[in-house]
Design a protein around this motif. Structure first.
Motif, mmCIF file in Angstrom:
data_model
loop_
_atom_site.group_PDB
_atom_site.id
_atom_site.type_symbol
_atom_site.label_atom_id
_atom_site.label_comp_id
_atom_site.label_asym_id
_atom_site.label_seq_id
_atom_site.Cartn_x
_atom_site.Cartn_y
_atom_site.Cartn_z
ATOM 1 N N SER A 131 -77.525 25.878 -2.312
ATOM 2 C CA SER A 131 -78.683 26.116 -1.445
ATOM 3 C C SER A 131 -79.984 26.066 -2.241
ATOM 4 O O SER A 131 -81.001 25.555 -1.760
ATOM 5 N N GLU A 154 -81.890 15.771 -3.392
ATOM 6 C CA GLU A 154 -81.273 15.075 -2.264
ATOM 7 C C GLU A 154 -79.787 15.402 -2.157
ATOM 8 O O GLU A 154 -79.090 15.545 -3.160
ATOM 9 N N LYS A 155 -79.349 15.481 -0.922
ATOM 10 C CA LYS A 155 -77.952 15.797 -0.624
ATOM 11 C C LYS A 155 -77.006 14.834 -1.333
ATOM 12 O O LYS A 155 -75.996 15.255 -1.908
ATOM 13 N N ARG A 187 -74.143 25.091 7.035
ATOM 14 C CA ARG A 187 -74.638 23.799 6.553
ATOM 15 C C ARG A 187 -75.871 24.022 5.696
ATOM 16 O O ARG A 187 -76.776 24.756 6.068
ATOM 17 N N ILE A 188 -75.908 23.370 4.566
ATOM 18 C CA ILE A 188 -77.029 23.556 3.649
ATOM 19 C C ILE A 188 -78.151 22.572 3.989
ATOM 20 O O ILE A 188 -79.290 22.974 4.172
ATOM 21 N N TRP A 189 -77.837 21.289 4.047
ATOM 22 C CA TRP A 189 -78.824 20.308 4.464
ATOM 23 C C TRP A 189 -78.699 20.170 5.974
ATOM 24 O O TRP A 189 -77.645 19.795 6.478
ATOM 25 N N CYS A 242 -80.968 22.514 -2.738
ATOM 26 C CA CYS A 242 -81.591 22.009 -1.517
ATOM 27 C C CYS A 242 -83.039 22.484 -1.432
ATOM 28 O O CYS A 242 -83.941 21.693 -1.157
ATOM 29 N N ASP A 243 -83.260 23.760 -1.695
ATOM 30 C CA ASP A 243 -84.614 24.322 -1.652
ATOM 31 C C ASP A 243 -85.537 23.679 -2.675
ATOM 32 O O ASP A 243 -86.750 23.575 -2.449
ATOM 33 N N GLU A 273 -82.416 21.775 -12.098
ATOM 34 C CA GLU A 273 -81.350 21.200 -11.289
ATOM 35 C C GLU A 273 -80.082 21.020 -12.112
ATOM 36 O O GLU A 273 -78.979 21.337 -11.655
ATOM 37 N N ILE A 314 -71.942 20.781 1.774
ATOM 38 C CA ILE A 314 -72.966 19.759 1.549
ATOM 39 C C ILE A 314 -72.975 18.737 2.681
ATOM 40 O O ILE A 314 -74.040 18.384 3.185
#
Length: 87
Positions: free
Chosen positions: A35, A43-44, A83-85, A38-39, A4, A74
């Protein structure tokens, strides 16, 4: 450094070298990296806060615009398919 953190560094490096000529490519590559975060289940709010702090530290308008566009993906201030989340 975990995956991350490495991805966040990649995003910041991409944004730091943005120009008018490579803007769309940088946005697309950054979108793909966010992305991935997110995968990975990040957390957003964590991603948003990290990039927002980076945004606040910037003085270059073009780099700020680039980071702002990524922040929009985001939080969902973009077309629904970008939108990603989703939640």
């Amino acid at each position: 450094m975990n995956n991350e953190e490495k991805i966040m560094v990649q995003i910041k490096i991409l944004c730091s070298v943005v120009t008018k000529n490579n803007y769309q490519r940088v946005i697309q590559q950054s979108y793909e990296l966010v992305s991935k975060l997110c995968d990975l289940g990040v957390e957003k709010e964590v991603v948003y806060q990290s990039l927002f702090q980076y945004y606040q530290s910037l003085e270059d308008d073009l780099v700020q615009d680039c980071v702002a566009d990524i922040l929009d993906f985001i939080v969902g201030w973009c077309s629904p398919q970008k939108r990603i989340w989703k939640f």
